[in-house]
Design a protein around this motif. Structure first.
Motif, short mmCIF file in Angstrom:
data_model
loop_
_atom_site.label_atom_id
_atom_site.label_comp_id
_atom_site.label_asym_id
_atom_site.label_seq_id
_atom_site.Cartn_x
_atom_site.Cartn_y
_atom_site.Cartn_z
N ILE A 69 0.83 -1.21 0.00
CA ILE A 69 0.00 0.00 0.00
C ILE A 69 0.87 1.26 0.00
O ILE A 69 0.48 2.28 -0.54
N PHE A 70 2.07 1.16 0.56
CA PHE A 70 3.02 2.27 0.56
C PHE A 70 3.23 2.82 -0.85
O PHE A 70 3.55 3.99 -1.03
N TYR A 71 3.11 1.95 -1.84
CA TYR A 71 3.43 2.30 -3.22
C TYR A 71 2.20 2.33 -4.12
O TYR A 71 2.32 2.24 -5.33
N ASN A 72 1.04 2.49 -3.51
CA ASN A 72 -0.21 2.62 -4.26
C ASN A 72 -0.58 4.10 -4.28
O ASN A 72 -1.04 4.65 -3.27
N PRO A 73 -0.36 4.78 -5.41
CA PRO A 73 -0.58 6.22 -5.46
C PRO A 73 -1.99 6.66 -5.08
O PRO A 73 -2.16 7.65 -4.37
N PHE A 74 -2.99 5.92 -5.52
CA PHE A 74 -4.37 6.33 -5.23
C PHE A 74 -4.62 6.33 -3.72
O PHE A 74 -5.13 7.30 -3.17
N VAL A 75 -4.24 5.26 -3.06
CA VAL A 75 -4.49 5.14 -1.62
C VAL A 75 -3.69 6.19 -0.85
O VAL A 75 -4.22 6.88 0.03
N ILE A 76 -2.42 6.33 -1.19
CA ILE A 76 -1.56 7.29 -0.48
C ILE A 76 -2.07 8.72 -0.68
O ILE A 76 -2.17 9.50 0.28
N LEU A 77 -2.41 9.08 -1.89
CA LEU A 77 -2.90 10.44 -2.16
C LEU A 77 -4.26 10.68 -1.53
O LEU A 77 -4.55 11.79 -1.07
N HIS A 78 -5.08 9.66 -1.49
CA HIS A 78 -6.38 9.76 -0.81
C HIS A 78 -6.16 10.11 0.67
O HIS A 78 -6.78 11.04 1.19
N GLU A 79 -5.27 9.38 1.32
CA GLU A 79 -5.00 9.63 2.74
C GLU A 79 -4.29 10.97 2.94
O GLU A 79 -4.54 11.67 3.92
N TYR A 80 -3.42 11.33 1.99
CA TYR A 80 -2.74 12.62 2.10
C TYR A 80 -3.76 13.77 2.04
O TYR A 80 -3.62 14.77 2.73
N TYR A 81 -4.78 13.59 1.23
CA TYR A 81 -5.84 14.61 1.16
C TYR A 81 -6.45 14.83 2.54
O TYR A 81 -6.71 15.98 2.94
N HIS A 82 -6.69 13.78 3.28
CA HIS A 82 -7.22 13.92 4.64
C HIS A 82 -6.25 14.73 5.50
O HIS A 82 -6.68 15.55 6.33
N HIS A 83 -4.96 14.51 5.29
CA HIS A 83 -3.95 15.27 6.05
C HIS A 83 -4.06 16.76 5.75
O HIS A 83 -4.14 17.57 6.67
N ILE A 84 -4.10 17.13 4.47
CA ILE A 84 -4.15 18.57 4.16
C ILE A 84 -5.50 19.17 4.53
O ILE A 84 -5.56 20.32 4.96
N ARG A 85 -6.56 18.39 4.39
CA ARG A 85 -7.87 18.91 4.81
C ARG A 85 -7.91 19.19 6.31
O ARG A 85 -8.51 20.16 6.75
N SER A 86 -7.24 18.34 7.08
CA SER A 86 -7.22 18.57 8.53
C SER A 86 -6.44 19.83 8.87
O SER A 86 -6.70 20.48 9.87
#
Length: 123
Positions: A69-86
């Motif tokens: 999952i570390f190297y799955n761009p969709f999943v990582i970017l999805h979770e990163y979006y939660h980071h920036i939204r927070s």
């Protein structure tokens, strides 16, 4: 929220696919002027086996189910979006927006790859 150009989005996806996920997250965090979230392999209670990854706001961590999952761009970017939204305000109710954010990066990557392949064909 500021937006990246297609080539930069494609480069972010390429970094993740090249197993340089931390470098991709560092780049994005500098762009958005936020702290870089830590990314770890592991799970949290109540989320085990139900999701590929989860962002924990209080810890500023993305937990990935496994190293793949570390190297799955969709999943990582999805979770990163939660980071920036927070960081920019609202975190709740943003699954649809997180999917759209991640998909923009994937679409940009696919578009750039397609253009590169067309240019190779012409040569």
């Amino acid at each position: 929220m500021p937006d990246l150009d297609d080539l930069t989005k494609a480069k972010i996806v390429a970094l993740i696919l090249d197993k340089k996920t931390e470098e991709a997250l560092d780049y994005l965090s500098k762009f958005y002027k936020v702290d870089t979230p830590q990314i770890v392999v592991g799970t949290i209670k109540k989320k085990r086996r139900t999701v590929y990854a989860v962002y924990v706001v209080q810890e500023k961590k993305i937990y990935a189910l496994n190293s793949e999952i570390f190297y799955n761009p969709f999943v990582i970017l999805h979770e990163y979006y939660h980071h920036i939204r927070s960081k920019f305000g609202t975190h709740r109710g943003s699954e649809k927006h997180a999917n759209m954010y991640a998909q923009q990066f994937i679409d940009s990557y696919m578009s750039v790859v397609e253009k590169l392949n067309q240019n190779k064909t012409r040569l």
